[in-house]
Design an enzyme around this catalytic site. Structure first.
Site, PDB file in Angstrom:
ATOM      1  N   GLU A 106       0.844  -1.199   0.000  1.00 39.36           N
ATOM      2  CA  GLU A 106       0.000   0.000   0.000  1.00 39.36           C
ATOM      3  C   GLU A 106       0.875   1.244   0.000  1.00 39.36           C
ATOM      4  O   GLU A 106       2.006   1.216   0.484  1.00 39.36           O
ATOM      5  CB  GLU A 106      -0.880   0.032   1.269  1.00 39.36           C
ATOM      6  CG  GLU A 106      -2.245  -0.600   1.093  1.00 39.36           C
ATOM      7  CD  GLU A 106      -3.225   0.293   0.339  1.00 39.36           C
ATOM      8  OE1 GLU A 106      -2.788   1.219  -0.368  1.00 39.36           O
ATOM      9  OE2 GLU A 106      -4.434   0.058   0.455  1.00 39.36           O
ATOM     10  N   ASP A 110      -4.231   4.709   6.696  1.00 36.49           N
ATOM     11  CA  ASP A 110      -4.739   5.821   7.488  1.00 36.49           C
ATOM     12  C   ASP A 110      -5.598   5.215   8.618  1.00 36.49           C
ATOM     13  O   ASP A 110      -5.072   4.770   9.631  1.00 36.49           O
ATOM     14  CB  ASP A 110      -5.537   6.699   6.519  1.00 36.49           C
ATOM     15  CG  ASP A 110      -5.854   8.071   7.045  1.00 36.49           C
ATOM     16  OD1 ASP A 110      -5.884   8.236   8.264  1.00 36.49           O
ATOM     17  OD2 ASP A 110      -6.088   8.979   6.242  1.00 36.49           O
ATOM     18  N   GLY A 112      -7.063   2.437   8.435  1.00 29.47           N
ATOM     19  CA  GLY A 112      -6.873   0.983   8.405  1.00 29.47           C
ATOM     20  C   GLY A 112      -8.127   0.230   7.969  1.00 29.47           C
ATOM     21  O   GLY A 112      -8.109  -0.993   7.824  1.00 29.47           O
ATOM     22  N   THR A 114      -9.790   0.274   5.088  1.00 28.53           N
ATOM     23  CA  THR A 114      -9.707  -0.331   3.749  1.00 28.53           C
ATOM     24  C   THR A 114      -8.944  -1.644   3.813  1.00 28.53           C
ATOM     25  O   THR A 114      -9.387  -2.680   3.298  1.00 28.53           O
ATOM     26  CB  THR A 114      -8.976   0.635   2.786  1.00 28.53           C
ATOM     27  OG1 THR A 114      -9.628   1.895   2.815  1.00 28.53           O
ATOM     28  CG2 THR A 114      -8.957   0.086   1.373  1.00 28.53           C
ATOM     29  N   ARG A 172      -0.448  12.847  -8.719  1.00 28.05           N
ATOM     30  CA  ARG A 172       0.129  11.510  -8.502  1.00 28.05           C
ATOM     31  C   ARG A 172       1.517  11.407  -9.122  1.00 28.05           C
ATOM     32  O   ARG A 172       2.347  10.618  -8.691  1.00 28.05           O
ATOM     33  CB  ARG A 172      -0.745  10.436  -9.157  1.00 28.05           C
ATOM     34  CG  ARG A 172      -2.090  10.199  -8.489  1.00 28.05           C
ATOM     35  CD  ARG A 172      -2.684   8.897  -9.025  1.00 28.05           C
ATOM     36  NE  ARG A 172      -4.100   8.771  -8.779  1.00 28.05           N
ATOM     37  CZ  ARG A 172      -4.648   8.270  -7.660  1.00 28.05           C
ATOM     38  NH1 ARG A 172      -3.865   7.882  -6.670  1.00 28.05           N
ATOM     39  NH2 ARG A 172      -5.943   8.160  -7.530  1.00 28.05           N
TER      40      ARG A 172
HETATM   41  C1  PRP Z   1      -5.777   5.329   0.001  1.00 29.81           C
HETATM   42  C2  PRP Z   1      -4.734   4.226   0.213  1.00 29.81           C
HETATM   43  C3  PRP Z   1      -5.504   3.145   0.910  1.00 29.81           C
HETATM   44  C4  PRP Z   1      -6.548   3.919   1.689  1.00 29.81           C
HETATM   45  C5  PRP Z   1      -6.120   3.999   3.120  1.00 29.81           C
HETATM   46  O1  PRP Z   1      -6.475   5.069  -1.162  1.00 29.81           O
HETATM   47  O2  PRP Z   1      -4.178   3.795  -1.005  1.00 29.81           O
HETATM   48  O3  PRP Z   1      -6.089   2.237   0.014  1.00 29.81           O
HETATM   49  O4  PRP Z   1      -6.620   5.235   1.150  1.00 29.81           O
HETATM   50  O5  PRP Z   1      -7.095   4.654   3.880  1.00 29.81           O
HETATM   51  P1  PRP Z   1      -7.696   3.977   5.198  1.00 29.81           P
HETATM   52  O6  PRP Z   1      -6.563   3.362   5.954  1.00 29.81           O
HETATM   53  O7  PRP Z   1      -8.308   5.169   5.936  1.00 29.81           O
HETATM   54  O8  PRP Z   1      -8.737   2.994   4.808  1.00 29.81           O
HETATM   55  P2  PRP Z   1      -7.495   6.124  -1.786  1.00 29.81           P
HETATM   56  O9  PRP Z   1      -8.871   5.868  -1.239  1.00 29.81           O
HETATM   57  O10 PRP Z   1      -6.947   7.506  -1.602  1.00 29.81           O
HETATM   58  O11 PRP Z   1      -7.531   5.727  -3.329  1.00 29.81           O
HETATM   59  P3  PRP Z   1      -6.353   5.761  -4.421  1.00 29.81           P
HETATM   60  O12 PRP Z   1      -5.359   4.700  -4.010  1.00 29.81           O
HETATM   61  O13 PRP Z   1      -7.036   5.427  -5.700  1.00 29.81           O
HETATM   62  O14 PRP Z   1      -5.733   7.142  -4.416  1.00 29.81           O
END
Ligand code: PRP
Length: 190
Positions: A106, A110, A112, A114, A172
């Site tokens: 990853e 943040d 956690g 996801t 990005r």
């Molecule tokens: C970001 C990152 C994780 C998620 C973490 O993705 O890549 O998948 O957020 O957040 P969490 O710990 O609060 O769940 P994002 O939703 O920004 O999508 P992207 O990767 O397409 O930018």
């Protein structure tokens, strides 16, 4: 020039290219050491689109273990206080991970939430094991506890862009990681 075009540089650099490259190299060595020590010579590296793709590309070039690469994409939403997050798989892995050693990569963790969802989903497929590697860890915001095996940097609450991380899909492509702190930068594309 379009009035909605964002500035090229969104804010100050938090981690520059050299610092990122050095740490990614160290993470690669740590990962090699672990798998070599365990006599594991083939793994599946899984990345969650989109943000992790640049880190993934740099990291795997340090790995000296046979690997297959696979991707998942999810769509997620969260409520105002971030306490609940709905996650749906919109692109699944293309290969089975049954009895395979999985390294989940990853860009940032943040809350956690996801990754907790993804872990539950992947564990149901009965892999041999799953190890977690994240470049950035915003540990202070964690809601769902996670055991991280490889972590690049702990970061604070700032909104970060660059090196794969976006704000509304912008930035990005920046080689360094920047703090998005200039409100005008955000307003310009809001
Ligand atoms: C970001 C990152 C994780 C998620 C973490 O993705 O890549 O998948 O957020 O957040 P969490 O710990 O609060 O769940 P994002 O939703 O920004 O999508 P992207 O990767 O397409 O930018």
């Amino acid at each position: 020039m379009s009035p909605r075009r964002p500035p090229e540089v969104p804010g100050p650099v938090l981690l520059d290219e050299a610092e990122i490259a050095r740490r990614v190299g160290e993470l690669g060595e740590d990962i090699n050491e672990y798998y070599h020590g365990e006599r594991i010579d083939e793994i599946t590296v899984v990345s969650v689109l989109k943000g992790g793709f640049i880190f993934l590309a740099d990291l795997i070039r340090h790995l000296r273990v046979d690997l297959r690469l696979d991707f998942m994409a999810i769509s997620s939403y969260h409520d105002a206080d971030d306490r609940t997050r709905g996650v749906r798989i919109v692109k699944d892995l293309s290969e089975s991970i049954y009895r395979r050693h999985v390294l989940l990569v990853e860009d940032i963790i943040d809350t956690g939430l996801t990754l907790s969802f993804i872990l539950r989903n992947l564990r149901d497929r009965e892999p041999a094991d799953i190890r977690l590697c994240t470049l950035l860890d915003r540990a202070a915001r964690r809601i769902a506890p996670l055991e991280l095996h490889h972590r690049g940097f702990e970061v604070g609450d700032e909104y970060l862009v660059g090196y794969g991380l976006d704000y509304r899909q912008f930035w990005r492509n920046l080689p360094s990681i920047h703090v998005l702190e200039d409100e005008r930068a955000v307003e310009a594309i809001s």
